[in-house]
Design a protein around this motif. Structure first.
Motif, PDB file in Angstrom:
ATOM      1  N   GLY A   1       0.808  -1.217   0.000  1.00 31.89           N
ATOM      2  CA  GLY A   1       0.000   0.000   0.000  1.00 31.89           C
ATOM      3  C   GLY A   1       0.841   1.268   0.000  1.00 31.89           C
ATOM      4  O   GLY A   1       0.421   2.296  -0.555  1.00 31.89           O
ATOM      5  N   GLN A   2       2.021   1.217   0.628  1.00 24.44           N
ATOM      6  CA  GLN A   2       2.894   2.392   0.716  1.00 24.44           C
ATOM      7  C   GLN A   2       4.325   1.978   0.364  1.00 24.44           C
ATOM      8  O   GLN A   2       5.194   1.921   1.232  1.00 24.44           O
ATOM      9  CB  GLN A   2       2.841   3.000   2.125  1.00 24.44           C
ATOM     10  CG  GLN A   2       1.471   3.453   2.577  1.00 24.44           C
ATOM     11  CD  GLN A   2       0.971   4.661   1.784  1.00 24.44           C
ATOM     12  OE1 GLN A   2       1.733   5.321   1.089  1.00 24.44           O
ATOM     13  NE2 GLN A   2      -0.314   4.949   1.915  1.00 24.44           N
ATOM     14  N   PRO A   3       4.575   1.688  -0.897  1.00 19.43           N
ATOM     15  CA  PRO A   3       5.916   1.215  -1.272  1.00 19.43           C
ATOM     16  C   PRO A   3       6.952   2.335  -1.180  1.00 19.43           C
ATOM     17  O   PRO A   3       6.631   3.507  -1.382  1.00 19.43           O
ATOM     18  CB  PRO A   3       5.726   0.745  -2.723  1.00 19.43           C
ATOM     19  CG  PRO A   3       4.573   1.558  -3.230  1.00 19.43           C
ATOM     20  CD  PRO A   3       3.663   1.754  -2.058  1.00 19.43           C
ATOM     21  N   ALA A   4       8.178   1.952  -0.875  1.00 20.45           N
ATOM     22  CA  ALA A   4       9.271   2.923  -0.800  1.00 20.45           C
ATOM     23  C   ALA A   4       9.833   3.158  -2.191  1.00 20.45           C
ATOM     24  O   ALA A   4      10.041   2.215  -2.955  1.00 20.45           O
ATOM     25  CB  ALA A   4      10.363   2.410   0.129  1.00 20.45           C
ATOM     26  N   ALA A   5      10.095   4.431  -2.506  1.00 15.28           N
ATOM     27  CA  ALA A   5      10.709   4.747  -3.796  1.00 15.28           C
ATOM     28  C   ALA A   5      12.214   4.508  -3.753  1.00 15.28           C
ATOM     29  O   ALA A   5      12.847   4.322  -4.781  1.00 15.28           O
ATOM     30  CB  ALA A   5      10.416   6.200  -4.171  1.00 15.28           C
ATOM     31  N   GLY A   6      12.779   4.535  -2.546  1.00  9.61           N
ATOM     32  CA  GLY A   6      14.216   4.349  -2.388  1.00  9.61           C
ATOM     33  C   GLY A   6      14.537   3.194  -1.457  1.00  9.61           C
ATOM     34  O   GLY A   6      13.902   2.150  -1.496  1.00  9.61           O
ATOM     35  N   ARG A   7      15.479   3.440  -0.589  1.00 12.15           N
ATOM     36  CA  ARG A   7      15.976   2.411   0.322  1.00 12.15           C
ATOM     37  C   ARG A   7      15.014   2.222   1.501  1.00 12.15           C
ATOM     38  O   ARG A   7      14.353   3.156   1.943  1.00 12.15           O
ATOM     39  CB  ARG A   7      17.345   2.863   0.819  1.00 12.15           C
ATOM     40  CG  ARG A   7      18.137   1.871   1.647  1.00 12.15           C
ATOM     41  CD  ARG A   7      19.497   2.498   1.953  1.00 12.15           C
ATOM     42  NE  ARG A   7      20.349   1.641   2.760  1.00 12.15           N
ATOM     43  CZ  ARG A   7      21.558   2.009   3.175  1.00 12.15           C
ATOM     44  NH1 ARG A   7      22.040   3.208   2.862  1.00 12.15           N
ATOM     45  NH2 ARG A   7      22.288   1.182   3.902  1.00 12.15           N
ATOM     46  N   LEU A   8      14.960   0.993   2.024  1.00 10.17           N
ATOM     47  CA  LEU A   8      14.105   0.683   3.168  1.00 10.17           C
ATOM     48  C   LEU A   8      14.955   0.553   4.425  1.00 10.17           C
ATOM     49  O   LEU A   8      15.990  -0.137   4.426  1.00 10.17           O
ATOM     50  CB  LEU A   8      13.348  -0.621   2.913  1.00 10.17           C
ATOM     51  CG  LEU A   8      12.084  -0.875   3.741  1.00 10.17           C
ATOM     52  CD1 LEU A   8      11.030   0.174   3.437  1.00 10.17           C
ATOM     53  CD2 LEU A   8      11.533  -2.266   3.465  1.00 10.17           C
ATOM     54  N   TRP A   9      14.527   1.235   5.493  1.00  9.48           N
ATOM     55  CA  TRP A   9      15.217   1.212   6.780  1.00  9.48           C
ATOM     56  C   TRP A   9      14.286   0.635   7.845  1.00  9.48           C
ATOM     57  O   TRP A   9      13.070   0.695   7.715  1.00  9.48           O
ATOM     58  CB  TRP A   9      15.636   2.612   7.204  1.00  9.48           C
ATOM     59  CG  TRP A   9      16.583   3.307   6.282  1.00  9.48           C
ATOM     60  CD1 TRP A   9      16.267   3.961   5.116  1.00  9.48           C
ATOM     61  CD2 TRP A   9      17.998   3.421   6.440  1.00  9.48           C
ATOM     62  NE1 TRP A   9      17.392   4.482   4.547  1.00  9.48           N
ATOM     63  CE2 TRP A   9      18.476   4.171   5.332  1.00  9.48           C
ATOM     64  CE3 TRP A   9      18.911   2.983   7.395  1.00  9.48           C
ATOM     65  CZ2 TRP A   9      19.823   4.486   5.166  1.00  9.48           C
ATOM     66  CZ3 TRP A   9      20.250   3.299   7.231  1.00  9.48           C
ATOM     67  CH2 TRP A   9      20.698   4.031   6.133  1.00  9.48           C
ATOM     68  N   LEU A  10      14.876   0.141   8.922  1.00 12.37           N
ATOM     69  CA  LEU A  10      14.115  -0.286  10.106  1.00 12.37           C
ATOM     70  C   LEU A  10      14.655   0.462  11.316  1.00 12.37           C
ATOM     71  O   LEU A  10      15.857   0.416  11.599  1.00 12.37           O
ATOM     72  CB  LEU A  10      14.254  -1.785  10.332  1.00 12.37           C
ATOM     73  CG  LEU A  10      13.784  -2.297  11.705  1.00 12.37           C
ATOM     74  CD1 LEU A  10      12.269  -2.146  11.845  1.00 12.37           C
ATOM     75  CD2 LEU A  10      14.206  -3.743  11.933  1.00 12.37           C
ATOM     76  N   GLY A  11      13.768   1.162  12.021  1.00 10.11           N
ATOM     77  CA  GLY A  11      14.157   1.763  13.293  1.00 10.11           C
ATOM     78  C   GLY A  11      14.264   0.652  14.325  1.00 10.11           C
ATOM     79  O   GLY A  11      13.246   0.149  14.820  1.00 10.11           O
ATOM     80  N   TYR A  12      15.494   0.255  14.650  1.00 13.28           N
ATOM     81  CA  TYR A  12      15.731  -0.939  15.464  1.00 13.28           C
ATOM     82  C   TYR A  12      16.301  -0.549  16.825  1.00 13.28           C
ATOM     83  O   TYR A  12      17.469  -0.220  16.954  1.00 13.28           O
ATOM     84  CB  TYR A  12      16.695  -1.866  14.721  1.00 13.28           C
ATOM     85  CG  TYR A  12      17.054  -3.140  15.445  1.00 13.28           C
ATOM     86  CD1 TYR A  12      16.090  -3.879  16.133  1.00 13.28           C
ATOM     87  CD2 TYR A  12      18.361  -3.626  15.422  1.00 13.28           C
ATOM     88  CE1 TYR A  12      16.424  -5.051  16.786  1.00 13.28           C
ATOM     89  CE2 TYR A  12      18.707  -4.803  16.065  1.00 13.28           C
ATOM     90  CZ  TYR A  12      17.733  -5.513  16.753  1.00 13.28           C
ATOM     91  OH  TYR A  12      18.062  -6.680  17.406  1.00 13.28           O
ATOM     92  N   SER A  13      15.450  -0.607  17.852  1.00  9.02           N
ATOM     93  CA  SER A  13      15.875  -0.269  19.212  1.00  9.02           C
ATOM     94  C   SER A  13      16.428  -1.484  19.943  1.00  9.02           C
ATOM     95  O   SER A  13      17.138  -1.350  20.939  1.00  9.02           O
ATOM     96  CB  SER A  13      14.686   0.284  20.007  1.00  9.02           C
ATOM     97  OG  SER A  13      13.720  -0.738  20.222  1.00  9.02           O
ATOM     98  N   GLY A  14      16.062  -2.691  19.483  1.00  8.83           N
ATOM     99  CA  GLY A  14      16.448  -3.918  20.173  1.00  8.83           C
ATOM    100  C   GLY A  14      15.368  -4.425  21.099  1.00  8.83           C
ATOM    101  O   GLY A  14      15.504  -5.506  21.682  1.00  8.83           O
ATOM    102  N   GLY A  15      14.287  -3.666  21.262  1.00  8.88           N
ATOM    103  CA  GLY A  15      13.170  -4.116  22.089  1.00  8.88           C
ATOM    104  C   GLY A  15      12.347  -5.176  21.381  1.00  8.88           C
ATOM    105  O   GLY A  15      12.624  -5.560  20.231  1.00  8.88           O
ATOM    106  N   LEU A  16      11.329  -5.662  22.065  1.00 13.49           N
ATOM    107  CA  LEU A  16      10.493  -6.732  21.513  1.00 13.49           C
ATOM    108  C   LEU A  16       9.929  -6.358  20.150  1.00 13.49           C
ATOM    109  O   LEU A  16      10.043  -7.122  19.191  1.00 13.49           O
ATOM    110  CB  LEU A  16       9.349  -7.040  22.482  1.00 13.49           C
ATOM    111  CG  LEU A  16       8.224  -7.913  21.916  1.00 13.49           C
ATOM    112  CD1 LEU A  16       8.715  -9.329  21.685  1.00 13.49           C
ATOM    113  CD2 LEU A  16       7.000  -7.891  22.815  1.00 13.49           C
TER     114      LEU A  16
END
Length: 434
Positions: free
Chosen positions: A18-33
């Motif tokens: 539904g909301q594709p990325a035009a560029g690179r994909l990132w994940l905000g990764y805190s390390g929590g569950l």
């Protein structure tokens, strides 16, 4: 494949379709569950991404958390990036300051068209709704967290997506248990001195025992977003009715037409105006103060600060402008050399550039000292610069910042307003970089 795994993977894929990325994909990764589950789901779905960890430096365990995140990403062959940030505790407390620092870091790291995935879920949405309700938020705030929105500058096409906003924490816990995930438990999450933790442990369980809380909050938030959309449309219509126009510094509307609006519509217009300039929403008390000051006598110099913007009044126009930093008169910086070809950076975010007919040369550029006189090319007599700036309609707050361009001691141009008889055919280009 378990049912919860199937459901979470389909939820993730649906959100990305539904909301594709035009560029690179990132994940905000805190390390929590939550972010640990989302990272594993992305790997399982074979979706390329880079894990981005923000080191806030607020906990004695922050370095250990960073090491854990890097180790887990390495095990899964996930590219990993860490950024250290400084948290301004004065910006609404530690939680708000950390959030602002985190989102600023996201936007800084991302390139045009990139998208960052955050792992907030339905329980987070419920807590956010209740927090904002208890803080007296309006319909926009009660709309909760958007699943998808822009991040950073409007024209950069960077975006944020929360693909798990429709699932519960219980589902994430079930997935984590089945896949034997390792994650960080931040001990501050049990400190009920923080409002969110208090709601999570002391209030939400009781509400949930009686009502399907996440579903009810999701419906209420959707209703609020719909109402907020209507208010946004109304603000746009009122801005057009009030003759919104772009100014060299900010924008302006017709003050008499604005004054004829009802108080709620005035506030709604201001919110829409601020949103259109990418500014943060002020508190309700600040909007009330703005309305009261705008009703001051017509000859009063009105300047109301609304976050990083300011409302000002001049000649039956209401202006919304960036804040003006105080000019510093430092020795050696009161006059600048300009070659007439390159763009000259001036204090306070302004620039001076040559117009098409402007010749190269050796020019001196300075601000007013007051008491100067000038004669525009089309006039027969000189006048005080103060009177000329009034006649040319330069707002009072810019009159001490207008650049005076001279050569060999002879005044040639005053900003982009006019040239003297000795100057080129047209004045240079004076621009504010907002």
């Amino acid at each position: 494949m378990t049912e919860v795994t199937r459901h979470l993977l389909e939820t993730l894929r649906t959100a990305l379709r539904g909301q594709p990325a035009a560029g690179r994909l990132w994940l905000g990764y805190s390390g929590g569950l939550d972010s640990s589950v989302l990272m594993r789901l992305l790997v399982e779905a074979e979706i390329p991404f880079t894990a981005l960890h923000i080191h806030h430096g607020l906990s004695a365990q922050a370095d250990a958390w960073l090491a854990h995140c890097e180790s887990e990403a390495t095990k899964l062959a996930v590219p990993f990036v860490a950024m250290k940030v400084a948290v301004d505790r004065k910006r609404g407390g530690i939680e708000q300051g950390a959030r602002e620092a985190r989102y600023t870091a996201f936007a800084h790291k991302m390139d045009t068209g990139d998208q960052i995935l955050l792992a907030q879920h339905g329980d987070d949405q419920t807590e956010t709704f209740l927090l904002r309700l208890l803080r007296g938020a309006g319909v926009l705030g009660l709309g909760g967290m958007a699943q998808h929105r822009g991040i950073g500058a409007v024209d950069e096409g960077k975006s944020l997506l929360r693909p798990l906003l429709g699932v519960s924490r219980a589902e994430l816990e079930q997935y984590a248990a089945v896949n034997e995930l390792r994650w960080i438990d931040d001990d501050s999450n049990s400190d009920i001195a923080y409002d969110r933790n208090y709601l999570r442990s002391q209030v939400v369980p009781s509400l949930r025992s009686r009502w399907p809380l996440n579903a009810r909050v999701a419906q209420a938030a959707e209703n609020m977003r719909e109402a907020a959309g209507l208010l946004e449309e109304l603000a746009g219509e009122d801005l057009c009715r009030c003759g919104l126009r772009r100014e060299p510094f900010g924008s302006s509307i017709d003050l008499p037409i604005y004054r004829a609006l009802s108080a709620p519509r005035k506030k709604n217009l201001l919110r829409g105006w601020l949103a259109g300039m990418g500014a943060q929403m002020p508190e309700a008390a600040h909007l009330e103060q703005a309305l009261s000051q705008l009703d001051a006598r017509d000859d009063a110099a009105v300047e109301v600060h609304l976050g990083e913007r300011a409302l000002r009044r001049y000649r039956d126009r209401l202006y919304l402008t960036p804040q003006l930093p105080r000019l510093k008169s430092t020795a050696g910086e009161s006059e600048w050399f300009w070659d007439g070809t390159a763009t000259l950076a001036l204090p306070g975010g302004w620039t001076l550039s040559p117009s098409p007919a402007w010749p190269a040369g050796e020019y001196a550029v300075r601000f007013r000292n007051h008491g100067e006189r000038a004669r525009p090319r089309e006039r027969h007599h000189s006048q005080t610069l103060k009177k000329l700036l009034q006649e040319y309609g330069l707002p009072p707050w810019l009159r001490d910042r207008v650049p005076l361009v001279s050569r060999a001691g002879t005044l040639l141009a005053v900003g982009d307003l006019f040239v003297t008889a000795e100057g080129p055919p047209k004045p240079p280009i004076w621009t504010f970089l907002d």
